[in-house]
Design an enzyme around this catalytic site. Structure first.
Site, PDB file in Angstrom:
ATOM      1  N   LYS A   1       5.855   3.088  -0.141  1.00  0.00           N
ATOM      2  CA  LYS A   1       5.499   4.388  -0.735  1.00  0.00           C
ATOM      3  C   LYS A   1       6.534   5.463  -0.439  1.00  0.00           C
ATOM      4  CE  LYS A   1       0.494   3.607  -0.885  1.00  0.00           C
ATOM      5  NZ  LYS A   1       0.426   2.281  -0.217  1.00  0.00           N
ATOM      6  N   ARG A   2       7.801   5.142  -0.622  1.00  0.00           N
ATOM      7  CA  ARG A   2       8.867   6.089  -0.364  1.00  0.00           C
ATOM      8  C   ARG A   2       9.162   6.929  -1.614  1.00  0.00           C
ATOM      9  NH1 ARG A   2       7.810   4.318   4.297  1.00  0.00           N
ATOM     10  NH2 ARG A   2       9.432   3.676   5.757  1.00  0.00           N
TER      11      ARG A   2
END
Length: 308
Positions: free
Chosen positions: A105-106
């Site tokens: 989830k960058r």
């Protein structure tokens, strides 16, 4: 990369992914005690137990599934040793022929996103050598910072034959606080979905794009809408099992060709040995409980899709 995932899904008739999200409460005492014996009561001991836990589950299920999805936060909580266990898990899963979806989830400004992308799905050059630091096949991406936070991932997807799943409508209860907010009469998640389609056009891999989307199983109504908005986008569907999603709820996440979605279960698989319906396996045979949970999930999903 998405074509490779589709090939594995079709070969095993298994549009599912096992989330490797280890928590201390899931780890059998035998594994923890083995770690303590070698490393004492330390982060290194827990990390060793985590890897052995993951390894046993992979060994028990790899012939049934196309992919695994380790959630990086569950490793980061144990510091550097935990990140070593994450890297070992990715490497071991790939050695068994599994596709690895790194749930990271960058998403940040361009240069920072570029560094995240290089570290997880790209490579870095050190002197005369090239390294692939974590080497996942696909990662999850947060689009909140806009195109300049996503484009570096797409560029590396195109260079290295990798993929991403962009958060569109997540499975958690409070997702609507922002994702359901209306802009010009439409919910934000629809606008993000349209942007995913736009981004995806630059990274097509056969009939589908390497730029996929995350849409939670807990929101089947939105899933139906988003499936129509993103016909060439593969959808990663979290929220099956422990969060309440069932196979019958998920049919409309798929396209008429029977493709277009892959359903994730994490706790429902890796913590199966803690549930009453799998109590007969006991803690010692936790991996066998996980295998049975995968078989049960496949029966449910295949039954709903009519692919048994």
């Amino acid at each position: 990369m998405i074509s490779k995932l589709i090939k594995e899904i079709q070969k095993k008739n298994a549009p599912i992914v096992v989330g490797l999200d280890p928590q201390l409460g899931f780890l059998p005492k035998k594994l923890l005690h083995a770690g303590f014996k070698e490393y004492g009561e330390s982060l290194e001991a827990v990390a060793e137990a985590v890897f052995e836990f993951n390894k046993a589950i992979i060994d028990a299920t790899y012939d049934l599934i196309p992919a695994v999805k380790p959630q990086i936060a569950m490793y980061e909580q144990f510091g550097i040793p935990g990140m070593v266990a994450f890297s070992q898990t990715v490497e071991y899963a790939k050695s068994k022929g599994l596709i690895v979806i790194g749930d990271i989830k960058r998403g940040d400004i361009g240069s920072t996103s570029g560094a995240y992308a290089m570290g997880h799905i790209g490579n870095v050059t050190v002197g005369s050598k090239i390294f692939t630091p974590f080497d996942e096949d696909i990662v999850t991406v947060n689009p909140y910072l806009g195109s300049d936070g996503v484009q570096p991932f797409i560029d590396i997807c195109n260079r290295n034959d990798r993929g991403i799943f962009v958060l569109v409508k997540t499975s958690n209860p409070s997702s609507g606080e922002f994702q359901d907010r209306e802009i010009d009469g439409r919910p934000l998640y629809e606008l993000v979905a349209e942007k995913v389609v736009e981004w995806g056009k630059s990274s097509m891999d056969g009939d589908y794009s390497n730029v996929g989307a995350v849409v939670g199983a807990t929101y089947p109504e939105q899933g139906r809408i988003l499936r129509k908005l993103m016909p060439k986008t593969y959808i990663l569907v979290p929220g099956y099992g422990a969060q309440g999603g069932k196979g019958a709820d998920l049919v409309d996440f798929f396209n008429p060709d029977g493709l277009g979605a892959i359903i994730n279960s994490s706790r429902g698989i890796i913590a199966a040995h803690t549930k009453s319906e799998y109590a007969k396996f006991g803690e010692e045979h936790f991996a066998d409980a996980s295998r049975q949970a995968v078989i049960d999930m496949l029966d449910d999903v295949r039954g709903a899709l009519g692919t048994k």
